[in-house]
Design a protein around this motif. Structure first.
Motif, mmCIF file in Angstrom:
data_model
loop_
_atom_site.group_PDB
_atom_site.id
_atom_site.type_symbol
_atom_site.label_atom_id
_atom_site.label_comp_id
_atom_site.label_asym_id
_atom_site.label_seq_id
_atom_site.Cartn_x
_atom_site.Cartn_y
_atom_site.Cartn_z
ATOM 1 N N GLU A 171 0.842 -1.204 0.000
ATOM 2 C CA GLU A 171 0.000 0.000 0.000
ATOM 3 C C GLU A 171 0.877 1.255 0.000
ATOM 4 O OE1 GLU A 171 -2.628 2.366 -0.555
ATOM 5 O OE2 GLU A 171 -3.446 0.344 -0.210
ATOM 6 N N LYS A 172 0.609 2.155 -0.914
ATOM 7 C CA LYS A 172 1.427 3.362 -1.046
ATOM 8 C C LYS A 172 0.795 4.591 -0.398
ATOM 9 C CE LYS A 172 4.266 0.912 -3.438
ATOM 10 N NZ LYS A 172 5.503 0.414 -2.783
ATOM 11 N N THR A 173 -0.482 4.508 -0.058
ATOM 12 C CA THR A 173 -1.157 5.659 0.535
ATOM 13 C C THR A 173 -0.763 5.816 1.999
ATOM 14 O OG1 THR A 173 -3.056 5.210 -0.898
ATOM 15 C CG2 THR A 173 -3.392 6.747 0.923
ATOM 16 N N PRO A 174 -0.238 6.973 2.393
ATOM 17 C CA PRO A 174 0.206 7.173 3.783
ATOM 18 C C PRO A 174 -0.900 6.928 4.805
ATOM 19 C CG PRO A 174 1.024 8.930 2.386
ATOM 20 C CD PRO A 174 0.066 8.143 1.546
ATOM 21 N N GLU A 175 -2.123 7.361 4.493
ATOM 22 C CA GLU A 175 -3.221 7.197 5.444
ATOM 23 C C GLU A 175 -3.511 5.721 5.713
ATOM 24 O OE1 GLU A 175 -3.228 9.126 2.863
ATOM 25 O OE2 GLU A 175 -3.339 11.156 3.711
ATOM 26 N N LEU A 176 -3.528 4.931 4.631
ATOM 27 C CA LEU A 176 -3.797 3.504 4.801
ATOM 28 C C LEU A 176 -2.633 2.807 5.494
ATOM 29 C CD1 LEU A 176 -5.556 2.565 1.434
ATOM 30 C CD2 LEU A 176 -6.567 2.779 3.708
ATOM 31 N N ARG A 177 -1.424 3.233 5.178
ATOM 32 C CA ARG A 177 -0.269 2.648 5.861
ATOM 33 C C ARG A 177 -0.314 2.947 7.363
ATOM 34 N NH1 ARG A 177 5.402 2.826 2.421
ATOM 35 N NH2 ARG A 177 4.916 0.992 1.144
ATOM 36 N N ARG A 178 -0.775 4.148 7.691
ATOM 37 C CA ARG A 178 -0.899 4.508 9.103
ATOM 38 C C ARG A 178 -1.928 3.598 9.787
ATOM 39 N NH1 ARG A 178 -2.192 9.311 8.360
ATOM 40 N NH2 ARG A 178 -0.058 10.113 8.240
ATOM 41 N N THR A 179 -2.996 3.296 9.063
ATOM 42 C CA THR A 179 -4.021 2.400 9.608
ATOM 43 C C THR A 179 -3.452 1.006 9.846
ATOM 44 O OG1 THR A 179 -5.789 3.605 8.485
ATOM 45 C CG2 THR A 179 -6.274 1.356 9.197
ATOM 46 N N PHE A 180 -2.687 0.523 8.867
ATOM 47 C CA PHE A 180 -2.058 -0.791 9.024
ATOM 48 C C PHE A 180 -1.069 -0.788 10.198
ATOM 49 C CE2 PHE A 180 -3.037 -1.593 4.370
ATOM 50 C CZ PHE A 180 -3.953 -2.604 4.636
ATOM 51 N N ALA A 181 -0.337 0.319 10.333
ATOM 52 C CA ALA A 181 0.634 0.419 11.425
ATOM 53 C C ALA A 181 -0.065 0.388 12.782
ATOM 54 C CB ALA A 181 1.459 1.693 11.284
ATOM 55 N N GLN A 182 -1.200 1.069 12.875
ATOM 56 C CA GLN A 182 -1.964 1.060 14.121
ATOM 57 C C GLN A 182 -2.520 -0.332 14.410
ATOM 58 O OE1 GLN A 182 -4.784 4.130 13.193
ATOM 59 N NE2 GLN A 182 -3.499 5.785 14.011
ATOM 60 N N GLN A 183 -2.960 -1.005 13.347
ATOM 61 C CA GLN A 183 -3.470 -2.370 13.510
ATOM 62 C C GLN A 183 -2.356 -3.297 13.994
ATOM 63 O OE1 GLN A 183 -5.265 -3.949 9.965
ATOM 64 N NE2 GLN A 183 -5.807 -5.903 10.924
ATOM 65 N N PHE A 184 -1.166 -3.113 13.428
ATOM 66 C CA PHE A 184 -0.014 -3.910 13.851
ATOM 67 C C PHE A 184 0.282 -3.671 15.333
ATOM 68 C CE2 PHE A 184 4.471 -4.479 14.707
ATOM 69 C CZ PHE A 184 4.772 -5.681 14.086
ATOM 70 N N ASP A 185 0.217 -2.417 15.747
ATOM 71 C CA ASP A 185 0.503 -2.075 17.139
ATOM 72 C C ASP A 185 -0.495 -2.740 18.086
ATOM 73 O OD1 ASP A 185 1.974 -0.561 19.152
ATOM 74 O OD2 ASP A 185 0.155 0.630 19.347
ATOM 75 N N LEU A 186 -1.769 -2.746 17.703
ATOM 76 C CA LEU A 186 -2.790 -3.390 18.529
ATOM 77 C C LEU A 186 -2.551 -4.895 18.632
ATOM 78 C CD1 LEU A 186 -6.001 -1.514 17.286
ATOM 79 C CD2 LEU A 186 -4.901 -1.295 19.521
ATOM 80 N N LEU A 187 -2.226 -5.507 17.495
ATOM 81 C CA LEU A 187 -1.951 -6.945 17.496
ATOM 82 C C LEU A 187 -0.732 -7.270 18.349
ATOM 83 C CD1 LEU A 187 -2.559 -7.726 13.710
ATOM 84 C CD2 LEU A 187 -3.954 -8.535 15.629
ATOM 85 N N HIS A 188 0.291 -6.419 18.242
ATOM 86 C CA HIS A 188 1.513 -6.642 19.015
ATOM 87 C C HIS A 188 1.239 -6.525 20.513
ATOM 88 C CE1 HIS A 188 5.766 -6.685 19.989
ATOM 89 N NE2 HIS A 188 5.580 -5.611 20.729
ATOM 90 N N THR A 189 0.452 -5.521 20.890
ATOM 91 C CA THR A 189 0.118 -5.339 22.303
ATOM 92 C C THR A 189 -0.640 -6.543 22.845
ATOM 93 O OG1 THR A 189 0.012 -2.934 22.035
ATOM 94 C CG2 THR A 189 -1.091 -3.875 23.962
#
Length: 201
Positions: free
Chosen positions: A57-75
């Motif tokens: 995904e190249k869109t910064p907004e969507l990448r930010r969403t994926f990053a937040q999802q990753f953080d939740l999964l990691h927690t």
């Protein structure tokens, strides 16, 4: 209610349970550990999928969403891993006490209802279980010291068997890149076990 509070407020305390009662508790804890391990494994897989999705995904907004999802999964993964560490130590405790009970019964030393462990030792064990900095290996060492079970545990089959030792070495070879995949690891494990059996036979 935590593990030790639940056990010690029952009619029988952890230290006075029979071998059969301890085995029943051990099986319940083992089921808990298996469930948590499956959860940790699934969360790890979900994190990998999120990383792969974000990479395409190249869109910064969507990448930010994926990053937040990753953080939740990691927690969540870290929280479940902590619970798994605690449950693993609890299971080890019950397993050791069961072996101690079986050993005393076999030696006709223990009497029904005889305390296996003092309240002060039980309190120390509880603190060790709740300490996140103490992993399973260190906990096992400390627990054996408390219960004075070292050699008895090995003689009762608690030590890692030769076949299991070979598998541990194979996993180490996989980590080092000497073995490529699980199929090759399985074939190698089978080969080594057969060789050991022939040598011992």
């Amino acid at each position: 209610m935590d593990f030790f509070t639940w056990l010690t407020t029952k009619r029988k305390t952890l230290g006075t349970m029979t071998a059969a009662e301890l085995r029943a508790e051990e099986m319940l804890l083992e089921n808990d550990c298996n469930r948590m391990l499956a959860k940790v494994t699934k969360l790890a897989g979900d994190k990998q999928k999120v990383v792969a999705q974000g990479a395409t995904e190249k869109t910064p907004e969507l990448r930010r969403t994926f990053a937040q999802q990753f953080d939740l999964l990691h927690t969540e993964q870290m929280m479940v891993s902590r619970q798994l560490n605690i449950r693993s130590k609890e299971r080890l405790t019950v397993s050791r006490l069961r072996m101690l009970r079986e050993n005393t019964q076999a030696a006709r030393v223990g009497q029904p209802g005889r305390m296996l462990i003092r309240d002060a030792d039980l309190a120390l064990i509880e603190r060790l279980i709740e300490n996140d900095k103490i992993g399973s290996e260190l906990y096992q060492e400390r627990l054996d010291q408390i219960l004075q079970l070292g050699h008895e545990a090995d003689e009762s089959g608690a030590a890692v068997s030769p076949a299991a030792q070979e598998l541990m070495r194979i996993w180490g070879d996989m980590d080092a890149g000497l073995i490529k995949d699980s199929k090759e690891a399985f074939d190698e494990a089978e080969r080594r076990v057969r060789e050991r059996e022939r040598a011992e036979g």
